[in-house]
Design a protein around this motif. Structure first.
Motif, PDB file in Angstrom:
ATOM      1  N   VAL A  23      42.362  39.061  40.457  1.00 48.46           N
ATOM      2  CA  VAL A  23      43.355  39.473  39.423  1.00 48.46           C
ATOM      3  C   VAL A  23      44.349  38.543  39.409  1.00 48.46           C
ATOM      4  N   VAL A  24      44.756  38.071  38.153  1.00 47.93           N
ATOM      5  CA  VAL A  24      45.489  37.032  37.919  1.00 47.93           C
ATOM      6  C   VAL A  24      46.841  37.948  37.294  1.00 47.93           C
ATOM      7  N   LEU A  25      47.860  37.621  37.917  1.00 42.07           N
ATOM      8  CA  LEU A  25      49.125  38.427  37.595  1.00 42.07           C
ATOM      9  C   LEU A  25      50.113  37.564  36.879  1.00 42.07           C
ATOM     10  N   ALA A  26      50.237  37.695  35.539  1.00 41.13           N
ATOM     11  CA  ALA A  26      50.861  36.676  34.530  1.00 41.13           C
ATOM     12  C   ALA A  26      52.350  37.258  34.307  1.00 41.13           C
ATOM     13  N   LEU A  27      53.143  37.464  35.323  1.00 37.48           N
ATOM     14  CA  LEU A  27      54.132  38.490  35.050  1.00 37.48           C
ATOM     15  C   LEU A  27      55.492  37.935  35.444  1.00 37.48           C
ATOM     16  N   VAL A  28      56.640  38.529  35.339  1.00 36.37           N
ATOM     17  CA  VAL A  28      58.001  38.195  35.742  1.00 36.37           C
ATOM     18  C   VAL A  28      57.701  38.412  37.480  1.00 36.37           C
ATOM     19  N   GLY A  29      58.533  37.907  38.143  1.00 34.76           N
ATOM     20  CA  GLY A  29      58.685  37.876  39.425  1.00 34.76           C
ATOM     21  C   GLY A  29      58.698  39.400  40.044  1.00 34.76           C
ATOM     22  N   GLY A  30      59.566  40.164  39.510  1.00 40.14           N
ATOM     23  CA  GLY A  30      59.801  41.663  39.924  1.00 40.14           C
ATOM     24  C   GLY A  30      58.659  42.412  39.675  1.00 40.14           C
ATOM     25  N   THR A  31      58.007  42.349  38.466  1.00 40.35           N
ATOM     26  CA  THR A  31      56.647  42.973  38.515  1.00 40.35           C
ATOM     27  C   THR A  31      55.717  42.401  39.383  1.00 40.35           C
ATOM     28  N   VAL A  32      55.484  41.304  39.685  1.00 37.99           N
ATOM     29  CA  VAL A  32      54.389  40.755  40.771  1.00 37.99           C
ATOM     30  C   VAL A  32      54.772  41.579  42.001  1.00 37.99           C
ATOM     31  N   GLN A  33      55.964  41.244  42.225  1.00 37.11           N
ATOM     32  CA  GLN A  33      56.303  42.139  43.560  1.00 37.11           C
ATOM     33  C   GLN A  33      55.880  43.524  43.652  1.00 37.11           C
ATOM     34  N   ALA A  34      56.240  44.053  42.675  1.00 34.73           N
ATOM     35  CA  ALA A  34      55.985  45.664  42.503  1.00 34.73           C
ATOM     36  C   ALA A  34      54.335  46.077  42.344  1.00 34.73           C
ATOM     37  N   VAL A  35      53.475  45.058  41.912  1.00 33.54           N
ATOM     38  CA  VAL A  35      52.329  45.342  41.979  1.00 33.54           C
ATOM     39  C   VAL A  35      51.540  44.849  43.198  1.00 33.54           C
ATOM     40  N   LEU A  36      52.272  43.907  43.913  1.00 36.63           N
ATOM     41  CA  LEU A  36      51.674  43.647  45.237  1.00 36.63           C
ATOM     42  C   LEU A  36      51.984  44.782  46.342  1.00 36.63           C
ATOM     43  N   HIS A  37      53.034  45.431  45.988  1.00 37.87           N
ATOM     44  CA  HIS A  37      53.466  46.603  46.947  1.00 37.87           C
ATOM     45  C   HIS A  37      52.655  47.630  46.560  1.00 37.87           C
ATOM     46  N   GLY A  38      52.063  47.976  45.307  1.00 34.67           N
ATOM     47  CA  GLY A  38      51.184  48.997  44.727  1.00 34.67           C
ATOM     48  C   GLY A  38      49.807  48.504  45.501  1.00 34.67           C
ATOM     49  N   LEU A  39      49.552  47.562  45.379  1.00 34.25           N
ATOM     50  CA  LEU A  39      47.960  47.088  46.032  1.00 34.25           C
ATOM     51  C   LEU A  39      48.216  47.405  47.616  1.00 34.25           C
ATOM     52  N   ALA A  40      49.060  47.359  48.260  1.00 32.38           N
ATOM     53  CA  ALA A  40      49.105  47.411  49.528  1.00 32.38           C
ATOM     54  C   ALA A  40      49.182  48.786  49.711  1.00 32.38           C
ATOM     55  N   GLY A  41      49.458  49.854  49.000  1.00 31.64           N
ATOM     56  CA  GLY A  41      49.426  51.208  49.088  1.00 31.64           C
ATOM     57  C   GLY A  41      48.328  51.873  48.618  1.00 31.64           C
ATOM     58  N   LEU A  42      47.066  50.865  48.181  1.00 32.52           N
ATOM     59  CA  LEU A  42      46.008  51.411  47.485  1.00 32.52           C
ATOM     60  C   LEU A  42      45.057  52.158  48.786  1.00 32.52           C
ATOM     61  N   GLY A  43      45.383  51.583  50.001  1.00 30.59           N
ATOM     62  CA  GLY A  43      44.316  52.106  51.106  1.00 30.59           C
ATOM     63  C   GLY A  43      43.439  51.030  51.417  1.00 30.59           C
ATOM     64  N   PRO A  44      42.588  50.985  52.228  1.00 35.63           N
ATOM     65  CA  PRO A  44      41.693  50.255  52.975  1.00 35.63           C
ATOM     66  C   PRO A  44      40.560  49.703  51.964  1.00 35.63           C
ATOM     67  N   ALA A  45      40.402  50.190  50.784  1.00 37.25           N
ATOM     68  CA  ALA A  45      39.482  49.611  50.040  1.00 37.25           C
ATOM     69  C   ALA A  45      39.507  48.148  49.729  1.00 37.25           C
ATOM     70  N   ARG A  46      38.333  47.493  49.772  1.00 34.19           N
ATOM     71  CA  ARG A  46      38.303  45.977  49.579  1.00 34.19           C
ATOM     72  C   ARG A  46      39.078  45.670  48.073  1.00 34.19           C
ATOM     73  N   ARG A  47      40.187  44.887  48.280  1.00 34.58           N
ATOM     74  CA  ARG A  47      41.153  44.672  47.305  1.00 34.58           C
ATOM     75  C   ARG A  47      40.707  43.309  46.488  1.00 34.58           C
ATOM     76  N   PRO A  48      41.239  43.020  45.518  1.00 34.23           N
ATOM     77  CA  PRO A  48      40.867  41.787  44.709  1.00 34.23           C
ATOM     78  C   PRO A  48      41.724  40.689  45.335  1.00 34.23           C
ATOM     79  N   VAL A  49      41.189  39.303  44.931  1.00 37.23           N
ATOM     80  CA  VAL A  49      42.157  38.142  45.433  1.00 37.23           C
ATOM     81  C   VAL A  49      43.223  38.139  44.204  1.00 37.23           C
TER      82      VAL A  49
END
Length: 438
Positions: free
Chosen positions: A96-122
């Motif tokens: 996943v390429v996040l081409a976003l402002v910094g705050g949105t990148v941070q929000a998506v990173l925390h969202g990914l961390a909350g998705l559980g143990p499933a294999r996540r993308p790079v």
């Protein structure tokens, strides 16, 4: 996609699935082209646009962004942040390429961390151009991504210094380059003399400064009647880019006659650079595109050399000049050491430029080979930034687990509300600010 199928996909490097999430036309351009540079040949990233005030129009995607939908998995799909997290949970993307402002990148990173143990993308992120403001803020908001791309050796040093200075892991910083540099090497043509001014949405910002630039272009065209002078515009009135443009040059130009050899132009910068003999700007990333081709380039000092303008980035480049200098015929000469340190290889599509993405591609492939990636570990947590992080997450409604997909009626209501909000931000608010002199 099952775990077994995912592992099979990772065994076939040609089948890597890549998603790009962008929030503006320029970031879509950066994200889509970066995705192709750092993944195996033949990869076609699938695009997503974050719904907001700067969501690009079809014209911007076709003309300005420079990343054709034919090079990706079709036209990008408009989503909210929560919808994108649901997509990631369901689709099984590898990168996943996040081409976003910094705050949105941070929000998506925390969202990914909350998705559980499933294999996540790079997760890959970075900057669309010259990093001249909010260096620490933007970098720390991007911390937690697997790869944070730096567009030059100079940026890589600065990025690592920020992370190491706060005690954060700097290993994610990888030196690369801007992915949209390239094109034919500049070759003067007999009888052709074209000056292009690359406008920016918010630099300079005031009416007086923008009117001044237009007047200097008019005067330059009058002083050099055999020279074609082109004012390259970023957007049409009502369209938004990465930054808000409240005083479009085309509105200022409509109030006065223009010389016959001065024209306003839209379109892809790369196509315009094919016939440019002198590129002039205050601090646009177009200067780097121009320098890469070997086009003579000038960075204006008329409003000073200031951090607020971004032209301080070019200190030491040899490119600083004023309109008085340009009127007299001066053409700045770039310092080769500065160019190399700032990610510019002025030889067209040179081997040095192509190799600039090798380290990032190798890092991505190495991470894809890992059986399990740990959850993202951003620097900002409830412990390190309890007075800042909750607000960042709340703005993107990612401070709680993803909610179920909304009903059709609820989606229609949300779309109508978002359309009204976007119209207010893009059309009504600028008028109110101008009338109220706010």
């Amino acid at each position: 996609m099952s775990t077994a199928n995912r592992e099979a996909v990772r065994g076939d490097r040609e089948a890597v699935r890549v998603a790009v999430l962008a929030d503006s036309d320029t970031r879509w351009k950066w994200g889509a082209l970066t995705a192709r540079r750092i993944t195996p040949a033949g990869t076609r990233p699938e695009g997503y646009l974050l719904r907001g005030r700067a969501t690009p129009t079809a014209r911007q995607l076709a003309e300005t962004a420079g990343a054709r939908t034919a090079d990706t998995g079709g036209a990008p799909r408009e989503v909210t942040g929560a919808e994108f997290l649901r997509v990631l949970a369901e689709e099984g993307y590898d990168v996943v390429v996040l081409a976003l402002v910094g705050g949105t990148v941070q929000a998506v990173l925390h969202g990914l961390a909350g998705l559980g143990p499933a294999r996540r993308p790079v997760v890959v992120t970075g900057y669309v151009g010259v990093v001249y403001e909010k260096l620490a803020d933007g970098l720390l908001l991007r911390h937690g991504a697997d790869v944070v791309l730096a567009n030059s050796a100079a940026d890589a040093r600065r990025f690592r210094a920020v992370y190491e200075g706060v005690g954060a892991d700097a290993s994610a910083v990888v030196q690369a380059a801007l992915p949209f540099l390239g094109g034919a090497r500049h070759t003067p043509e007999p009888g052709r003399d074209t000056l292009v001014f690359a406008a920016q949405p918010s630099v300079p910002a005031t009416r007086a400064e923008r009117a001044y630039l237009l007047e200097r272009l008019v005067r330059h065209a009058e002083l050099h009647p055999k020279r074609e002078v082109v004012l390259k515009l970023r957007s049409k009135p009502g369209e938004h880019t990465t930054h808000i443009e409240e005083l479009p040059y085309q509105k200022l130009a409509a109030r006065r006659p223009l010389p016959a050899n001065l024209a306003l132009a839209y379109g892809h910068m790369g196509e315009l650079l094919d016939r440019t003999d002198l590129l002039v700007t205050v601090s646009s990333t177009a200067a780097l595109e121009s320098l890469h081709r070997g086009v003579p380039t000038a960075v204006l000092t008329d409003f000073g050399v200031r951090e607020a303008l971004g032209n301080h980035h070019f200190i030491g480049s040899g490119l600083l000049a004023s309109f008085d200098h340009l009127d007299e015929g001066r053409r700045p000469e770039a310092d080769p050491d500065w160019l190399a340190d700032h990610g510019v290889h002025p030889a067209g599509s040179s081997p040095a430029y192509e190799r600039a993405f090798d380290a990032a591609r190798d890092r991505v492939l190495t991470l894809l080979g890992e059986p399990v990636l740990p959850p993202p570990r951003p620097y900002y947590t409830a412990a390190t930034a309890p007075g800042y992080l909750p607000g960042v997450l709340a703005r993107h409604r990612l401070d709680a687990p993803p909610s179920p997909a909304p009903s059709r009626a609820r989606r229609a209501l949300r779309n109508a509300a978002r359309g009204a909000y976007r119209h207010g931000v893009q059309r009504v608010a600028p008028v109110i600010r101008r009338l109220g002199e706010l």
